[in-house]
Enzyme design. Structure first.
Site, PDB file in Angstrom:
ATOM      1  N   TYR A  73       0.801  -1.310   0.090  1.00 53.13           N
ATOM      2  CA  TYR A  73      -0.249  -0.167  -0.002  1.00 53.13           C
ATOM      3  C   TYR A  73       0.689   1.375  -0.011  1.00 53.13           C
ATOM      4  O   TYR A  73       0.555   2.294  -0.720  1.00 53.13           O
ATOM      5  CB  TYR A  73      -1.060   0.005   1.127  1.00 53.13           C
ATOM      6  CG  TYR A  73      -1.805   1.067   1.395  1.00 53.13           C
ATOM      7  CD1 TYR A  73      -2.829   1.522   0.586  1.00 53.13           C
ATOM      8  CD2 TYR A  73      -1.633   2.079   2.404  1.00 53.13           C
ATOM      9  CE1 TYR A  73      -4.017   2.447   0.651  1.00 53.13           C
ATOM     10  CE2 TYR A  73      -2.295   3.194   2.623  1.00 53.13           C
ATOM     11  CZ  TYR A  73      -3.467   3.415   1.800  1.00 53.13           C
ATOM     12  OH  TYR A  73      -4.442   4.395   2.008  1.00 53.13           O
ATOM     13  N   LYS A  96       0.917   3.913  -2.871  1.00 53.52           N
ATOM     14  CA  LYS A  96       0.673   5.462  -2.459  1.00 53.52           C
ATOM     15  C   LYS A  96       1.710   6.570  -2.878  1.00 53.52           C
ATOM     16  O   LYS A  96       1.321   7.749  -3.329  1.00 53.52           O
ATOM     17  CB  LYS A  96       0.049   5.433  -1.209  1.00 53.52           C
ATOM     18  CG  LYS A  96      -1.108   4.971  -0.938  1.00 53.52           C
ATOM     19  CD  LYS A  96      -2.395   5.563  -1.753  1.00 53.52           C
ATOM     20  CE  LYS A  96      -3.571   5.131  -1.371  1.00 53.52           C
ATOM     21  NZ  LYS A  96      -4.885   5.547  -2.301  1.00 53.52           N
TER      22      LYS A  96
END
Length: 308
Positions: A176, A180
Site C-alpha cells: 500500500y 501510494k
C-alpha cells in the site's frame, strides 16, 4: 455533525469519483453534488480485500444524491482495466456531454509484514491503487487533449488520492505504501504533461474513518469529540477535494495536500537538503564521512506509521 451552506462552486461541472460507494469516495460524491456538480459514481462493490463485486454501493450513493435533489449516475466497472477506465469516461460523456473533474479514489488493502507479503497481495494492491489511478487518468486525459486540439478550452481537474503511508511509509503496508508513493510521482508527471491541455492535477493524503483505516486510526477514532466535531469523519476531507475539483482552484497544480479533521497541510515533498561537492571522486570512507556530516545537519525523516 458539522455542516456548511452550499455555494454552488461546482455548478454545471461533470465529476467522476472512483470508489464512491463508501467512505471517502461517497463523501466526495455527495459533496460535489451538493455544490451543483453532476456526478458519475464509480464503485466495483468489492470487499475490503478486493474480492467480489456488487453494484449496490454505487447505486446507494446515487440514490442518496438524487434524494437530496442532485444528479448522479452509477458506473460499476473495474477502473484498473483498460475497458473499465475507458467506459467510465465514456459514461460521463454519454450521460452529461462532458467531463470536467476526475477524482481517483478507489482502493483496498491486503496488509502483511514484508516477510509474509505474497506476490499476489503485492500485485493486487499495486494494481487497484496505482494502475487504478493511471488508467482513468489516461483516458480522461485523452478526452481533454482531443477537446483542446479541437479548439476547446478545458478547465479540467484531477484529484488523486495518496496517503500518509505514501508520504512516510506504514509498517505492515509495504504494498500500500509503495502504491501510494507511486501516485505522488504520477501526480507530478501528469501535472507537467497535461498543463498544455488546460488540465490541473493534484493529490491529497487524507486521514479519515473508513473501512480501510479502522485499525490504523482505532485510537484516534475512540477519542472524545470536542464540541461534537468528529475529526475522523470522511466528510471533513471532501471540501478540499471539491475546491481542487472546481474552477476556483485555477493555477493550483502538481501539489500534495494532507487533510485531516479541520487541518489542511501543503506537503513539500523531497527537496534538496545539505549538500557537499568535492569536485572529484571520493573513496568509500570519504563518502561515508561526508554523508555522516551532511546527516548531522539534515532534518530527521518523518517516522513511519506503526514504527516503534
Amino acid at each position: 455533525m458539522t455542516t456548511t451552506a452550499a455555494s454552488g462552486i461546482c455548478a454545471g461541472r461533470v465529476v467522476i469519483v472512483t470508489g464512491a460507494g463508501r467512505g471517502l469516495g461517497r463523501a466526495h460524491a455527495r459533496a460535489f453534488a451538493a455544490e451543483g456538480a453532476r456526478v458519475v459514481v464509480n464503485d466495483l462493490g468489492a470487499a475490503l480485500d478486493g474480492s467480489g463485486a456488487s453494484g449496490d454501493p454505487a447505486q446507494d450513493t446515487v440514490a442518496e444524491i438524487r434524494a437530496a435533489g442532485g444528479d448522479a449516475v452509477a458506473h460499476g466497472g473495474d477502473v484498473a482495466t483498460p475497458e473499465g477506465a475507458e467506459s467510465l469516461v465514456r459514461a460521463a460523456v454519454e450521460a452529461y456531454g462532458r467531463l470536467d473533474t476526475l477524482v481517483n479514489n478507489a482502493g483496498f488493502l491486503r496488509d502483511r509484514m514484508l516477510v509474509n507479503l505474497d506476490e499476489d497481495d503485492w500485485d493486487a494492491v499495486l494494481r487497484v491503487h496505482l494502475k487504478g489511478h493511471f488508467l482513468p487518468l489516461k483516458h480522461a486525459a485523452r478526452h481533454w487533449r482531443a477537446a483542446a486540439k479541437a479548439g476547446g478550452a478545458p478547465h479540467a481537474c484531477v484529484v488523486n488520492t495518496s496517503s500518509g503511508a505514501g508520504l512516510a511509509g506504514s509498517v505492515g503496508q509495504g504494498n500500500y505504501s509503495a502504491a501510494k508513493a507511486g501516485i505522488l510521482g504520477l501526480t507530478a508527471v501528469a501535472a507537467a504533461e497535461l498543463a498544455p491541455y488546460g488540465v490541473r492535477v493534484n493529490a491529497i493524503a487524507p486521514a479519515a474513518r473508513t473501512r480501510m483505516t479502522e485499525r490504523t486510526f482505532a485510537e484516534a477514532m475512540a477519542a472524545p469529540r470536542e464540541g461534537g466535531f468528529d475529526a475522523m469523519a470522511p466528510e471533513n476531507v471532501s471540501p478540499l477535494v471539491v475546491w481542487l475539483g472546481s474552477a476556483a482552484s485555477a493555477g493550483v497544480t502538481g501539489r500534495v495536500f494532507a487533510a485531516e479533521g479541520g487541518r489542511i497541510t501543503v506537503m513539500e515533498g523531497w527537496r534538496p537538503g545539505p549538500s557537499a561537492d568535492k569536485g572529484t571522486r571520493r573513496s568509500p570512507a570519504e563518502a561515508g564521512d561526508t554523508a555522516l556530516e551532511l546527516l548531522s545537519r539534515a532534518e530527521p525523516p518523518q517516522p513511519v506509521y506503526g514504527a516503534r
